[in-house]
Design an enzyme around this catalytic site. Structure first.
Site, PDB file in Angstrom:
ATOM      1  N   ALA A 103       0.833  -1.207   0.000  1.00 46.45           N
ATOM      2  CA  ALA A 103       0.000   0.000   0.000  1.00 46.45           C
ATOM      3  C   ALA A 103       0.867   1.257   0.000  1.00 46.45           C
ATOM      4  O   ALA A 103       0.524   2.252  -0.660  1.00 46.45           O
ATOM      5  CB  ALA A 103      -0.931   0.004   1.213  1.00 46.45           C
ATOM      6  N   ASP A 144      -0.097  -9.321  -3.065  1.00 45.21           N
ATOM      7  CA  ASP A 144      -0.354  -8.086  -2.306  1.00 45.21           C
ATOM      8  C   ASP A 144      -0.603  -6.922  -3.279  1.00 45.21           C
ATOM      9  O   ASP A 144      -1.587  -6.184  -3.154  1.00 45.21           O
ATOM     10  CB  ASP A 144       0.837  -7.731  -1.415  1.00 45.21           C
ATOM     11  CG  ASP A 144       1.029  -8.722  -0.284  1.00 45.21           C
ATOM     12  OD1 ASP A 144       0.491  -9.829  -0.390  1.00 45.21           O
ATOM     13  OD2 ASP A 144       1.709  -8.378   0.698  1.00 45.21           O
TER      14      ASP A 144
HETATM   15  C1  MEV Z   1       2.511 -12.244   1.990  1.00 46.55           C
HETATM   16  O1  MEV Z   1       1.486 -11.275   2.045  1.00 46.55           O
HETATM   17  C2  MEV Z   1       2.035 -13.487   1.306  1.00 46.55           C
HETATM   18  C3  MEV Z   1       3.064 -14.599   1.149  1.00 46.55           C
HETATM   19  O2  MEV Z   1       2.389 -15.654   0.455  1.00 46.55           O
HETATM   20  C4  MEV Z   1       4.273 -14.164   0.376  1.00 46.55           C
HETATM   21  C5  MEV Z   1       3.995 -13.870  -1.094  1.00 46.55           C
HETATM   22  O3  MEV Z   1       2.929 -14.200  -1.604  1.00 46.55           O
HETATM   23  O4  MEV Z   1       4.910 -13.319  -1.727  1.00 46.55           O
HETATM   24  C6  MEV Z   1       3.513 -15.145   2.484  1.00 46.55           C
END
Ligand code: MEV
Length: 309
Positions: A103, A144
């Protein structure tokens, strides 16, 4: 302070964290209860202010290395000599697996484009944000960024087109913060090491996590929150095998499940951070929230019908 130049939100991974790094599907939703606002003003020096730093951009702490790099590169690429102060105000809990770094990368770049009135699209923002995410996380799956950029729920698989996946279920999602910083990079690297040692248990667990994420998709489409709760619990047992949970997460998960949750799991990178639980109705959700209140530093409640789409 004037109007923000950008407002972004974090993300909540419903299911699929860690296995998503190995090309398995995952489902994530925007974390609309919190936001991150970026303000820019003209200044004598290039400065950055956020909750844990205030000072010259070129002396920003290691935690801000990704942001600093993309801000400096952006100013260089667009030949901007004007000095600015960038202020980040965020209610997204920091380093809790809720997408605060994605974000802030997206928010800062979007704000720079807006402030300098440079024509751009989401792909331009993504390009810059990916650089910052790589500096912070190593080799992230991209889930993300996809949620933060789209601000929509997604069914995500690495290297495939993002599937916007609206969630319209009867029930509630409770989110609780352990108050402990998550250690995503450490968790991701730990799994990588176990895989390099060809640990058959880990390979099997990741395959099963992929299957659980697919089943979760179907349970959401069928509005079957009871099944989704069971899937959450099964997924958490795989995350335990992957050694990415911790005592505090397990404590909150136990309390929540003992107080009527249909299922619970950590969310995001783990080893600290936040957990999520499913509740059948508002009264049940309220009971879970109350049971967590003295144990978690923060608790949020979402209606799965409208808020998270
Ligand atoms: C992090 O928000 C999520 C994980 O799966 C890492 C990624 O997807 O790069 C742990």
């Amino acid at each position: 302070m004037k109007e923000p130049m950008s407002i972004t939100h974090g993300k909540i991974i419903l299911i699929g964290e860690h296995s998503v790094v190995y090309n398995k599907p995952a489902i994530a939703v925007p974390f609309l209860a919190t936001d991150l606002r970026v303000y820019i003003e003209k200044n004598k020096e290039n400065e950055l202010e956020c909750s844990f730093y205030y000072g010259n951009l070129d002396q920003a702490s290691e935690d801000l290395a990704g942001l600093r790099y993309i801000i400096e590169s952006f100013l260089y690429e667009y030949k901007i000599n004007e000095k600015i102060k960038i202020t980040i105000r965020s209610t997204i809990p920091n380093e809790r697996g809720m997408g605060s770094s994605a974000a802030s990368s997206v928010g800062v770049i979007r704000a720079l484009y807006n402030f300098f009135q440079i024509k751009h699209n989401d792909d331009d923002i993504k390009k810059w944000a990916e650089i910052s995410e790589k500096i912070i996380h190593g080799d992230p799956s991209g889930i993300d960024l996809s949620v933060v950029l789209n601000e929509k729920s997604v069914y995500f698989q690495k290297n495939k087109d993002i599937e916007i996946f609206p969630i319209n279920m009867d029930g509630y999602l409770v989110i609780a913060d352990t108050g402990k910083k998550g250690r995503t990079k450490e968790a991701v690297n730990g799994i990588k090491k176990m895989l390099e040692n060809n640990d058959p248990n880990i390979i099997k667990s990741i395959d099963e996590m992929g299957e659980l994420a697919e089943k979760a998709k179907n349970s959401i489409l069928n509005n079957d929150i009871i099944l989704l709760g069971k899937i959450f619990n099964s997924f958490q047992s795989k995350l335990r095998i992957l050694d990415v949970t911790d005592e505090k997460l397990e404590e909150l998960i136990k309390i929540s499940n003992e107080n009527g949750a249909l299922g619970s799991k950590l969310t995001g990178g783990g080893k600290g951070g936040c957990m999520i639980s499913l509740a059948r109705d508002f009264n049940s959700a309220k009971k879970i929230v109350d049971s967590l209140k003295n144990k978690a530093t923060n608790v949020w409640l979402f209606n799965l019908k409208s808020e998270i789409v």
